[in-house]
Design a protein around this motif. Structure first.
Motif, PDB file in Angstrom:
ATOM      1  N   LEU A 161       0.808  -1.221   0.000  1.00 20.85           N
ATOM      2  CA  LEU A 161       0.000   0.000   0.000  1.00 20.85           C
ATOM      3  C   LEU A 161       0.842   1.273   0.000  1.00 20.85           C
ATOM      4  CD1 LEU A 161      -2.602  -1.158   2.673  1.00 20.85           C
ATOM      5  CD2 LEU A 161      -2.964  -1.031   0.198  1.00 20.85           C
ATOM      6  N   ILE A 162       2.178   1.152   0.047  1.00 19.69           N
ATOM      7  CA  ILE A 162       2.997   2.359   0.130  1.00 19.69           C
ATOM      8  C   ILE A 162       2.963   3.155  -1.175  1.00 19.69           C
ATOM      9  CG2 ILE A 162       4.497   1.337   1.872  1.00 19.69           C
ATOM     10  CD1 ILE A 162       6.615   0.963  -0.267  1.00 19.69           C
ATOM     11  N   GLY A 163       2.699   2.472  -2.291  1.00 19.33           N
ATOM     12  CA  GLY A 163       2.558   3.189  -3.556  1.00 19.33           C
ATOM     13  C   GLY A 163       1.324   4.068  -3.569  1.00 19.33           C
ATOM     14  N   VAL A 164       0.216   3.536  -3.056  1.00 22.33           N
ATOM     15  CA  VAL A 164      -1.017   4.316  -2.948  1.00 22.33           C
ATOM     16  C   VAL A 164      -0.820   5.494  -1.999  1.00 22.33           C
ATOM     17  CG1 VAL A 164      -3.426   4.255  -2.195  1.00 22.33           C
ATOM     18  CG2 VAL A 164      -2.480   2.347  -3.479  1.00 22.33           C
ATOM     19  N   ALA A 165      -0.091   5.270  -0.898  1.00 20.65           N
ATOM     20  CA  ALA A 165       0.165   6.342   0.058  1.00 20.65           C
ATOM     21  C   ALA A 165       0.960   7.477  -0.585  1.00 20.65           C
ATOM     22  CB  ALA A 165       0.915   5.789   1.274  1.00 20.65           C
ATOM     23  N   ALA A 166       1.969   7.132  -1.382  1.00 21.80           N
ATOM     24  CA  ALA A 166       2.767   8.154  -2.063  1.00 21.80           C
ATOM     25  C   ALA A 166       1.933   8.901  -3.095  1.00 21.80           C
ATOM     26  CB  ALA A 166       3.984   7.509  -2.719  1.00 21.80           C
ATOM     27  N   LEU A 167       1.092   8.176  -3.813  1.00 24.67           N
ATOM     28  CA  LEU A 167       0.214   8.815  -4.789  1.00 24.67           C
ATOM     29  C   LEU A 167      -0.738   9.784  -4.107  1.00 24.67           C
ATOM     30  CD1 LEU A 167      -1.019   9.064  -7.631  1.00 24.67           C
ATOM     31  CD2 LEU A 167      -2.415   7.041  -7.109  1.00 24.67           C
ATOM     32  N   GLY A 168      -1.338   9.346  -2.985  1.00 28.00           N
ATOM     33  CA  GLY A 168      -2.249  10.217  -2.250  1.00 28.00           C
ATOM     34  C   GLY A 168      -1.557  11.452  -1.714  1.00 28.00           C
ATOM     35  N   LEU A 169      -0.318  11.302  -1.251  1.00 24.35           N
ATOM     36  CA  LEU A 169       0.436  12.442  -0.736  1.00 24.35           C
ATOM     37  C   LEU A 169       0.728  13.442  -1.842  1.00 24.35           C
ATOM     38  CD1 LEU A 169       1.769  13.479   1.881  1.00 24.35           C
ATOM     39  CD2 LEU A 169       3.891  12.417   1.089  1.00 24.35           C
TER      40      LEU A 169
ATOM     41  N   LEU B 286       6.886  -5.750  -4.495  1.00 26.11           N
ATOM     42  CA  LEU B 286       7.595  -4.846  -3.593  1.00 26.11           C
ATOM     43  C   LEU B 286       8.461  -3.858  -4.371  1.00 26.11           C
ATOM     44  CD1 LEU B 286       8.620  -7.349  -0.774  1.00 26.11           C
ATOM     45  CD2 LEU B 286       6.680  -5.766  -0.825  1.00 26.11           C
ATOM     46  N   GLY B 287       9.081  -4.319  -5.454  1.00 28.27           N
ATOM     47  CA  GLY B 287       9.870  -3.412  -6.283  1.00 28.27           C
ATOM     48  C   GLY B 287       9.006  -2.351  -6.944  1.00 28.27           C
ATOM     49  N   LEU B 288       7.813  -2.753  -7.408  1.00 26.95           N
ATOM     50  CA  LEU B 288       6.905  -1.803  -8.042  1.00 26.95           C
ATOM     51  C   LEU B 288       6.407  -0.772  -7.043  1.00 26.95           C
ATOM     52  CD1 LEU B 288       5.507  -1.209 -10.751  1.00 26.95           C
ATOM     53  CD2 LEU B 288       3.595  -2.627  -9.992  1.00 26.95           C
ATOM     54  N   GLN B 289       6.105  -1.206  -5.821  1.00 23.08           N
ATOM     55  CA  GLN B 289       5.664  -0.267  -4.790  1.00 23.08           C
ATOM     56  C   GLN B 289       6.780   0.725  -4.448  1.00 23.08           C
ATOM     57  OE1 GLN B 289       2.477  -0.318  -4.194  1.00 23.08           O
ATOM     58  NE2 GLN B 289       2.347  -2.223  -5.384  1.00 23.08           N
ATOM     59  N   ALA B 290       8.012   0.231  -4.378  1.00 23.32           N
ATOM     60  CA  ALA B 290       9.145   1.115  -4.105  1.00 23.32           C
ATOM     61  C   ALA B 290       9.313   2.136  -5.232  1.00 23.32           C
ATOM     62  CB  ALA B 290      10.424   0.293  -3.933  1.00 23.32           C
ATOM     63  N   LEU B 291       9.092   1.696  -6.475  1.00 27.80           N
ATOM     64  CA  LEU B 291       9.193   2.608  -7.610  1.00 27.80           C
ATOM     65  C   LEU B 291       8.127   3.693  -7.532  1.00 27.80           C
ATOM     66  CD1 LEU B 291      10.393   3.378 -10.362  1.00 27.80           C
ATOM     67  CD2 LEU B 291       8.796   1.752 -11.418  1.00 27.80           C
ATOM     68  N   TYR B 292       6.873   3.314  -7.258  1.00 28.95           N
ATOM     69  CA  TYR B 292       5.797   4.297  -7.131  1.00 28.95           C
ATOM     70  C   TYR B 292       6.069   5.249  -5.969  1.00 28.95           C
ATOM     71  CZ  TYR B 292       2.373   2.718 -10.578  1.00 28.95           C
ATOM     72  OH  TYR B 292       1.716   2.439 -11.747  1.00 28.95           O
ATOM     73  N   ALA B 293       6.573   4.710  -4.862  1.00 26.90           N
ATOM     74  CA  ALA B 293       6.875   5.559  -3.706  1.00 26.90           C
ATOM     75  C   ALA B 293       7.958   6.576  -4.057  1.00 26.90           C
ATOM     76  CB  ALA B 293       7.309   4.702  -2.526  1.00 26.90           C
ATOM     77  N   THR B 294       8.957   6.137  -4.812  1.00 29.80           N
ATOM     78  CA  THR B 294      10.054   7.038  -5.200  1.00 29.80           C
ATOM     79  C   THR B 294       9.570   8.109  -6.168  1.00 29.80           C
ATOM     80  OG1 THR B 294      11.678   5.264  -4.909  1.00 29.80           O
ATOM     81  CG2 THR B 294      12.333   7.153  -6.253  1.00 29.80           C
TER      82      THR B 294
END
Length: 292
Positions: free
Chosen positions: A195-203, A267-275
């Protein structure tokens, strides 16, 4: 956060941790946050009761293993209540969990701007970068808390309504209850990390507007759009790049041996979205003209 809390949390040598602590307390004390966690906790209760009622006359639920996708765990709940944890996470991950995260993350900056407290945060010695990191850390903490609420609720209901004991993996091997419980915890951590990718998108969306409602609605709207795109066969070329594509890969942790390929991709995709979206949020927020 009130102006007094903001200024007070940023004094002293540990002001960074004070700001984070104040943000965490404020977020988890909100009625909206408690309501979201309450809804998430209620999903396993409804699923467990529905399965109990359905099987009370001796009939079976589902059609068997079904290839190991998340929802197929429901066929095993009556044999072992621990499977309710996996079923509840699979049921909430496509929409309920990311929607809750999107609401919290989308309101992170825009909500402060709408309430008129954002300027106080920036007057205090926090700095825009540290403030943004604090908001994102709070959103990630909510990802973990929301996932654990679902898992603990499901484990409790499963223990009350169904037997517990050794369980059979997707591969057909038997593992002990302690190992199954450890895998359930690992699955919950993987779901939270998903869910960290969604969190970064929301931020990021939250830095684009001064309206918390607009930011939350936009984030949830993007979530629904991505989910729809991931279900269209003609768009299969872009599916591996959508943040939701590998979400149900957590089911591979219930194989023996564990299949790691899709888990690592997720996990790699979520890290990419977060970055990417974290960097976009930083670029936007550090250059934003704060008037409220």
């Amino acid at each position: 956060m009130s102006p007094a809390e903001i200024v007070g949390s940023c004094r002293g040598p540990l002001w960074t941790f004070g700001l984070l602590r104040s943000e965490l307390v404020t977020t988890f004390r909100r009625w909206r946050t408690l309501a979201l966690l309450g809804v998430l906790a209620g999903v396993p209760v409804l699923v467990g009761i529905a399965v109990k009622i359905e099987t009370s006359d001796g009939s079976s639920v589902g059609g068997g293993g079904g290839g190991g996708e998340g929802p197929a765990f429901i066929a095993q709940i009556t044999n072992n209540g621990l499977f309710l944890v996996f079923t509840a996470l699979a049921a909430t991950l496509p929409f309920f969990l990311p929607m809750a995260v999107g609401v919290v993350a989308g309101d992170a900056i825009a909500g402060e701007a709408n309430a008129g407290t954002l300027r106080y945060l920036l007057v205090a010695p926090a700095g825009r970068t540290r403030l943004l990191l604090t908001k994102y850390a709070t959103a990630m903490a909510f990802c973990l808390a929301a996932t654990l609420v679902v898992a603990v609720s499901a484990l409790t209901v499963g223990a009350l309504l169904f037997p517990l004991g050794d369980l059979t993996t997707i591969s057909g091997t038997r593992i002990g209850f302690a190992e199954g419980l450890a895998r359930a915890l690992l699955i919950a951590l993987v779901v939270a990390a998903s869910l960290i990718g969604v969190a970064a998108l929301g931020l990021f969306v939250s830095t684009l507007t001064n309206s918390g409602i607009a930011a939350m609605a936009t984030t949830v709207g993007l979530l629904i759009t991505v989910q729809i795109l991931d279900q269209i066969p003609q768009l299969h070329a872009i599916h591996p790049y959508l943040f939701s594509h590998y979400w149900l890969s957590f089911a591979d942790l219930m194989r023996e041996p564990v299949y790691w390929d899709d888990l690592i991709r997720n996990l790699g995709l979520q890290a990419l979205y977060a970055t990417v979206f974290g960097s976009a949020a930083w670029a936007r927020f550090t250059a934003k003209d704060i008037t409220a």
